[in-house]
Design an enzyme around this catalytic site. Structure first.
Site, PDB file in Angstrom:
ATOM      1  N   TYR A  43      -1.449  -0.629   9.824  1.00 27.40           N
ATOM      2  CA  TYR A  43      -1.487  -1.070   8.879  1.00 27.40           C
ATOM      3  C   TYR A  43      -0.498  -1.129   8.072  1.00 27.40           C
ATOM      4  CZ  TYR A  43      -3.804  -1.108   4.264  1.00 27.40           C
ATOM      5  OH  TYR A  43      -4.157  -1.730   2.489  1.00 27.40           O
ATOM      6  N   SER A  70       0.809  -1.189  -0.472  1.00 34.60           N
ATOM      7  CA  SER A  70      -0.068  -0.480   0.261  1.00 34.60           C
ATOM      8  C   SER A  70       0.713   1.171  -0.075  1.00 34.60           C
ATOM      9  CB  SER A  70      -0.657   0.097   0.982  1.00 34.60           C
ATOM     10  OG  SER A  70      -1.705   0.970   1.692  1.00 34.60           O
TER      11      SER A  70
END
Ligand code: NJP
Length: 245
Positions: A152, A139
């Protein structure tokens, strides 16, 4: 294509779209998610469209589950050409000072250990075959902090690091390991991020969301490229530390 592909987190979102496109390209696809019930309808829809699809329960945070999924694929087709390490989660979104240590660790278990488990289970099979493509979903959050996303961001940075390690060790053996950071994709994950209310997304137009179908198509396209086609994301790979033969 006659290839065999294993996709983790294929019950919805990017994983389900990727499975559909890989099946459309002729691959036999093994779709996994934590429960058989969640992933079965996606596999059935692919089969109804003329594809070859199998549904398997597999919690990527458990190595035994991932090993069993790889064995199940081998039992049917005798090979494993493609692994998409896609399963991932972000919840709960929380600032560090109020974060729950167990919940924080769960994100690391799925997002980091899950990818390691995929590499560890599929690596020996692909090394034996001397061919294979592995795509790990990272990501943009890997390289920039976002408030409330510490678990995350850290996990996706680890995914890129793991991708580099696996690529360093295996590229000479004919195995491509790629990291993909698709950007903002309109899936359930984005819905849960918005529901958390911690970040201000009001400036982001809905059109800025990618359709998960496009991401699945891009992943299937990458998998269809010749074995020596390589998409690097970091120039540090130019000077890898390689163990002398
Ligand atoms: O996620 P979502 P996306 N073991 O929530 C599964 C990354 N990414 O498609 O078990 C096995 O729709 C879950 O299955 P279930 C992102 O970080 C996204 O958006 O049934 N599977 C479901 O199939 C992630 O790595 C964006 O709940 C587990 C799937 O994971 C990947 O892309 C942007 C599991 C999640 O579906 C897919 O995300 C970006 C476990 N323990 C990267 N836990 C974005 N959406 O904007 C969950 O750059 N799953």
């Amino acid at each position: 294509s006659g290839k065999t592909a294993l996709i983790t987190g294929a019950s919805r979102g990017i994983g389900a779209a990727t499975a559909r496109h890989l099946a459309a390209s002729g691959a036999t696809v093994f779709l996994t998610a934590r429960t058989q019930e969640a992933v079965e309808p996606v596999a059935e829809a692919i089969t109804a469209d003329g594809g070859r699809a199998h549904a398997l329960a597999c919690d990527v945070s458990r190595f035994a589950d991932v090993e069993a999924a790889v064995r199940a694929a081998l039992a049917v087709t005798g090979r494993l050409d493609i692994l998409i390490n896609n399963a991932g989660l972000i919840e709960p979104i929380s600032r560090l000072e109020t974060s729950d240590p167990d919940a924080w660790a769960k994100v690391a278990d799925v997002n980091i250990k899950g990818v390691y488990h995929g590499l560890r289970a599929a690596g020996p099979v692909m090394l034996e075959q001397k061919t294979g493509t592995i795509i790990n979903l990272s990501s943009g959050a890997a390289s920039r902090p976002i408030e409330g996303w510490s678990h995350y961001c850290a996990s996706k940075a680890a995914v890129l690091s793991l991708t580099r390690s696996a690529d360093l060790e295996w590229r000479r053996e004919g195995i491509r390991v790629l990291g993909l950071s698709p950007g903002t994709v309109a899936t359930g994950m984005q819905a849960s991020i918005r529901a958390s209310g911690i970040n201000d997304y009001s400036r982001l137009a809905p059109t800025a969301h990618l359709d998960p179908d496009w991401v699945g198509q891009a992943i299937a396209w990458l998998c269809g490229k010749a074995g020596d086609a390589y998409l690097g994301e970091d120039c540090s790979l130019k000077d890898p530390v390689v163990r002398k033969a």
